[in-house]
Design a protein around this motif. Structure first.
Motif, PDB file in Angstrom:
ATOM      1  N   GLN A  40       0.795  -1.227   0.000  1.00 15.90           N
ATOM      2  CA  GLN A  40       0.000   0.000   0.000  1.00 15.90           C
ATOM      3  C   GLN A  40       0.825   1.273   0.000  1.00 15.90           C
ATOM      4  O   GLN A  40       0.303   2.324  -0.331  1.00 15.90           O
ATOM      5  N   PHE A  41       2.129   1.176   0.400  1.00 17.00           N
ATOM      6  CA  PHE A  41       2.926   2.391   0.407  1.00 17.00           C
ATOM      7  C   PHE A  41       4.398   2.066   0.158  1.00 17.00           C
ATOM      8  O   PHE A  41       4.826   0.917   0.256  1.00 17.00           O
ATOM      9  N   VAL A  42       5.124   3.124  -0.167  1.00 16.70           N
ATOM     10  CA  VAL A  42       6.581   3.034  -0.334  1.00 16.70           C
ATOM     11  C   VAL A  42       7.205   4.109   0.547  1.00 16.70           C
ATOM     12  O   VAL A  42       6.737   5.254   0.573  1.00 16.70           O
ATOM     13  N   MET A  43       8.228   3.734   1.289  1.00 10.42           N
ATOM     14  CA  MET A  43       8.953   4.717   2.103  1.00 10.42           C
ATOM     15  C   MET A  43      10.216   5.107   1.349  1.00 10.42           C
ATOM     16  O   MET A  43      11.097   4.261   1.153  1.00 10.42           O
ATOM     17  N   LEU A  66       5.166   7.833   0.602  1.00  9.79           N
ATOM     18  CA  LEU A  66       5.323   8.625   1.822  1.00  9.79           C
ATOM     19  C   LEU A  66       6.482   9.604   1.645  1.00  9.79           C
ATOM     20  O   LEU A  66       7.190   9.574   0.636  1.00  9.79           O
ATOM     21  N   SER A  67       6.679  10.451   2.630  1.00 12.23           N
ATOM     22  CA  SER A  67       7.818  11.370   2.573  1.00 12.23           C
ATOM     23  C   SER A  67       9.035  10.663   3.151  1.00 12.23           C
ATOM     24  O   SER A  67       8.906   9.620   3.794  1.00 12.23           O
ATOM     25  N   VAL A  68      10.210  11.239   2.945  1.00 10.57           N
ATOM     26  CA  VAL A  68      11.444  10.598   3.424  1.00 10.57           C
ATOM     27  C   VAL A  68      11.442  10.490   4.955  1.00 10.57           C
ATOM     28  O   VAL A  68      12.097   9.629   5.528  1.00 10.57           O
ATOM     29  N   ASN A  69      10.674  11.337   5.604  1.00  5.27           N
ATOM     30  CA  ASN A  69      10.641  11.308   7.068  1.00  5.27           C
ATOM     31  C   ASN A  69       9.556  10.397   7.631  1.00  5.27           C
ATOM     32  O   ASN A  69       9.461  10.223   8.835  1.00  5.27           O
ATOM     33  N   ASP A  70       8.730   9.835   6.767  1.00  3.96           N
ATOM     34  CA  ASP A  70       7.664   8.962   7.260  1.00  3.96           C
ATOM     35  C   ASP A  70       8.175   7.547   7.403  1.00  3.96           C
ATOM     36  O   ASP A  70       8.713   6.974   6.462  1.00  3.96           O
ATOM     37  N   PHE A  71       7.953   6.985   8.567  1.00  5.09           N
ATOM     38  CA  PHE A  71       8.312   5.586   8.781  1.00  5.09           C
ATOM     39  C   PHE A  71       7.074   4.822   9.224  1.00  5.09           C
ATOM     40  O   PHE A  71       6.475   5.152  10.245  1.00  5.09           O
ATOM     41  N   SER A 113      -0.371   5.148  16.122  1.00  4.32           N
ATOM     42  CA  SER A 113       0.989   5.624  15.925  1.00  4.32           C
ATOM     43  C   SER A 113       1.780   4.708  14.999  1.00  4.32           C
ATOM     44  O   SER A 113       2.971   4.570  15.145  1.00  4.32           O
ATOM     45  N   LEU A 114       1.127   4.071  14.023  1.00  2.96           N
ATOM     46  CA  LEU A 114       1.838   3.114  13.191  1.00  2.96           C
ATOM     47  C   LEU A 114       2.689   3.786  12.129  1.00  2.96           C
ATOM     48  O   LEU A 114       3.589   3.170  11.591  1.00  2.96           O
ATOM     49  N   ILE A 115       2.376   5.030  11.732  1.00  2.00           N
ATOM     50  CA  ILE A 115       3.262   5.771  10.832  1.00  2.00           C
ATOM     51  C   ILE A 115       3.768   6.959  11.633  1.00  2.00           C
ATOM     52  O   ILE A 115       3.001   7.748  12.162  1.00  2.00           O
ATOM     53  N   GLN A 116       5.082   7.050  11.723  1.00  2.00           N
ATOM     54  CA  GLN A 116       5.682   8.116  12.525  1.00  2.00           C
ATOM     55  C   GLN A 116       6.577   8.978  11.648  1.00  2.00           C
ATOM     56  O   GLN A 116       7.245   8.482  10.745  1.00  2.00           O
ATOM     57  N   ASN A 117       6.567  10.258  11.935  1.00  3.30           N
ATOM     58  CA  ASN A 117       7.447  11.171  11.236  1.00  3.30           C
ATOM     59  C   ASN A 117       8.798  11.165  11.964  1.00  3.30           C
ATOM     60  O   ASN A 117       8.860  11.492  13.146  1.00  3.30           O
ATOM     61  N   ILE A 118       9.852  10.763  11.266  1.00  2.00           N
ATOM     62  CA  ILE A 118      11.170  10.615  11.894  1.00  2.00           C
ATOM     63  C   ILE A 118      12.154  11.567  11.241  1.00  2.00           C
ATOM     64  O   ILE A 118      12.296  11.573  10.014  1.00  2.00           O
TER      65      ILE A 118
END
Lengths: 204, 546
Positions: free
Chosen positions: B43-46, B155-160, B253-258
């Protein structure tokens, strides 16, 4: 004399009662069908200690299916069937991997191995069976993979790709009689009709 | 008579006619059917993990973009079936594969591992992207080419995203952080900005232009000191509440901005996981083996050396973490206490995980490539340079508390020796303690070498016997006489097994070799609950047995 004999028998019994346990054995039996699918029977035999520790996991079929899907993430798995054997401390899970075999540009079917060290041995000339065994002493497991190719597989060989990963290659020729039914029937009908007509014309 | 003659022609004519009809039916039938295509996509790519997405060998190919199953439902063989895909804006039309021959009813499955350009790490926002797929084969008309498409979240580079498992299929806490290994992609030792930051720590706090770390435990603690002091003295702010998922079912909190490590440094702020990633980047840069300890709701960094773990509570740098600004000594003490709880509670219950960063990098979970940024370096200079003060007492005191002191007992020695004595021996890790003849009830037990944390022990048995089987029998009887059950399996010279005591059990692995007077068994033993956590240490010692 009787005492010596009893001592001797006792020592023999002690020798054979040494607590030498087999490793945890995992076996994957892949039966490859002509259409590239693989029917896999995964079986695991535990040591007594591991069996006790793993009972809750083994009793949960859903967990086992999830675990197997995570072992084969790139594939489509279906038709799971589970059986447990408490006496042997083992269980079997059979399932189908659809499209297990890859196909190269020349149309050959290929079974690729993920490990460069996989040692693939042919175990049966007639049945086109291959085996690869991996021992992991640190985790006390013995993993056996047995591949049984279709009986009409031709040009079977074990090779390595340019990165050093081994693979089994074979060619499947298919004759789908039912797809040629109309063609064969038409040809037969034409031939019979033509021959019949020829003899009638000749008679005249 | 004429009727009869006419009738005799009828039958062959009918047969010929039927034959022609059958031909026509045949050519209609073989063009019936279709190529059935089933697609399953992630569903997504980091973007930060783009190197993992391009590698089909990492973690058994778990991180594909999509997988596809082709089934030939035609009544004919298809030749040269070509599958192509593109991701507009990211990947041009690329051939995924060419299947030379797809026979009737044949199934083939494919998986796509797209090679994104490294510039993808510049993506700072989320977006919805599409994948277009085309399937064609020899002899197909243009308007018959199969086209499929689907969308996914970039996702953005900061999304984990801590997990890719669907919410409805989460079983355990481990599933909640199923993507935890991918955190290694955020450990960036080769980032020029982190390299600059590390050199600053080494020169300003660890003293010496090239204060190289010599791979001793003291230097490992010293490295932790350097990083902690740098962050503490510069008043780096611990960002507080957001951390790892706290429990199964905590889906908020399954996707966190890091923040990336360079962003933590230049922004002078970080969450527990961000601080852990910063520590790991710097430690890796220094040539050490960084680890990150994950527990529900929290993460803290550490280092592993010679089988010993050291940890620090990195959030002690400002009030949010421990409630006060902690000295290095205090933060290190809390970290080591956390470690004890980790091994006693979190690890056995399956809610604690150790990320061995060097190992994860070695199996292909590689960090992203980042360009040099002079602006970031200038920012670092503004914040850090000439403002830190070195104190040469802090780490030395702490180290002496946790290092092994020498024992006056005659039978014990602090292992400065590298190799155990004898023709069949092994490498003794530094700072492990050797006890000779530790137990009078086990006459074959020559020595036990124990790790400083007392969890791993190397047992050396010298057994008078004529064969391996006899030697193991002898040992089995000796154990049985002491109320202990020994179970094992033999593979040549290699052995593995379990030992069952009254209230516990241990798992061990070892080798047996012929020596003067019999056989020597060298067995590395760990409590069963901790075996997997110490597998790296066990493997090193095992490989040194010869």
């Amino acid at each position: 004399m009787k005492k010596i004999l009893l001592l001797f028998i006792g020592l023999i019994c002690l020798y054979f009662s040494v607590q030498s346990q087999d490793m945890i054995k995992e076996t994957y039996n892949y039966k490859i069908s002509g259409n590239g699918d693989a029917t896999v029977i995964f079986s695991r035999t535990y040591t007594a200690a591991e069996w006790q520790q793993s009972l809750s996991f083994i009793s949960n079929e859903g967990l086992l299916i999830t675990g197997l899907k995570r072992i084969f993430p790139k594939y489509f798995l279906e038709d799971f069937k589970f059986t447990k054997n408490e006496e042997q401390r083992s269980f079997n899970m059979s399932f189908v991997i659809r499209g297990f075999c890859e196909t190269d540009k020349k149309g050959n079917m290929i079974i690729k191995f993920m490990s460069k060290d996989a040692d693939i041995k042919k175990i049966s000339e007639e049945d086109n069976k291959f085996m690869s065994v991996e021992t992991n002493i640190l985790y006390n497991t013995l993993e056996t993979h047995i591949f049984e190719l279709p009986k009409n597989a031709k040009n079977v060989s074990v090779e390595k790709d340019s990165f050093g990963y081994p693979y089994i290659k074979f060619d499947m020729s298919h004759l789908y009689i039912k797809n040629y039914f109309w063609l064969f029937s038409g040809v037969l009908s034409l031939i019979i009709g033509s021959v019949f007509l020829f003899f009638i014309m000749k008679k005249k | 008579m004429r009727d009869k003659r006419w009738f005799s022609f009828l039958i062959p004519i009918v047969l010929v006619f039927i034959g022609i009809v059958f031909f026509i039916i045949h050519f209609i039938e073989i063009n019936k059917g279709q190529l059935v295509c089933e697609i399953d996509s992630n569903q997504f790519v980091m973007p930060a993990t783009y190197k993992v997405h391009s590698n089909n060998k990492v973690l058994d190919g778990k991180y594909y973009l999509f997988k596809m199953l082709l089934h030939n439902n035609y009544r004919k063989t298809l030749r040269n079936v070509v599958v192509k895909y593109n991701i507009p804006g990211y990947i041009e039309w690329t051939e995924l594969c060419c299947i030379g021959k797809l026979s009737i009813d044949q199934n083939v499955s494919l998986a796509c591992f797209p090679k994104f350009d490294p510039s993808i790490v510049e993506k700072t926002t989320q977006s919805v992207e599409s994948v277009n797929i085309q399937i064609s084969w020899d002899g197909i008309n243009e308007n018959e080419v199969i086209e499929k498409s689907f969308t996914f979240d970039m996702l953005s580079v900061n999304d984990f995203a801590y997990t890719s498992i669907d919410k409805d299929e989460l079983i355990s806490y481990s599933d909640m952080i199923d993507n935890r290994e991918l955190l290694a992609c955020y450990v960036t030792p080769d980032d020029p900005v982190i390299q600059y930051y590390t050199s600053l720590i080494q020169s300003e706090l660890l003293k010496g232009d090239q204060a190289a770390v010599s791979k001793s435990e003291e230097d490992a603690v010293r490295a932790l000191f350097g990083i902690y002091e740098m962050t503490r003295q510069m008043k780096m702010v611990y960002s507080g509440a957001k951390g790892l998922p706290k429990e199964a079912g905590d889906v908020t909190s399954l996707i966190q901005n890091i923040r990336l490590p360079r962003e933590v440094v230049t922004g002078n702020t970080g969450l527990c996981i961000e601080l852990s990633l910063l520590y790991s980047s710097v430690l890796s840069r220094m040539g050490l083996n960084p680890v990150i300890f994950l527990v529900p709701g929290h993460a803290y960094p550490g280092v592993e050396l010679n089988g010993i773990y050291y940890a620090i509570e990195a959030t002690g740098i400002s009030g949010e973490g421990l409630g006060y600004v902690a000295s290095f000594e205090e933060a290190f003490t809390v970290g080591m206490q956390n470690l004890e709880v980790f091994f006693n509670e979190y690890l056995p219950s399956g809610t604690g995980f150790i990320l061995d960063i060097n190992y994860l990098h070695s199996i292909g979970i590689l960090p992203m490539e980042l360009d040099d940024d002079q602006f970031c370096k200038n920012k670092i200079d503004d914040i850090y340079k000439n403002k830190v003060k070195f104190s040469n007492n802090c780490y030395a005191n702490v180290y002496s508390t946790y290092s092994n002191t020498s024992d006056q007992s005659q039978n014990r020695e602090s292992s400065n020796a590298k190799r155990f004595s004898g023709t069949f021996s092994f490498d003794i890790p530094t700072q492990w303690i050797t006890n000779y003849s530790p137990n009078p009830y086990y006459t074959t037990l020559t020595a036990v070498v124990t790790s400083p944390d007392q969890i791993v022990s190397i047992n050396v048995f010298d057994i008078p016997a004529n064969s391996i089987a006899d030697a193991m029998n002898y040992l089995y009887i000796e154990f049985a006489n002491n109320g202990t059950v020994l179970q094992y399996s033999i593979q040549g010279q290699n052995l593995s097994g379990y030992t069952f005591y009254q209230n516990s059990s241990s798992q061990w692995v070892g080798k047996i070799g012929k020596v003067k007077g019999g056989y020597r068994l060298i067995a590395i033993s760990v409590n069963t609950n901790y075996y997997n956590s110490y597998i790296g240490v066990i493997e090193k010692i095992y490989n040194s047995i010869r």
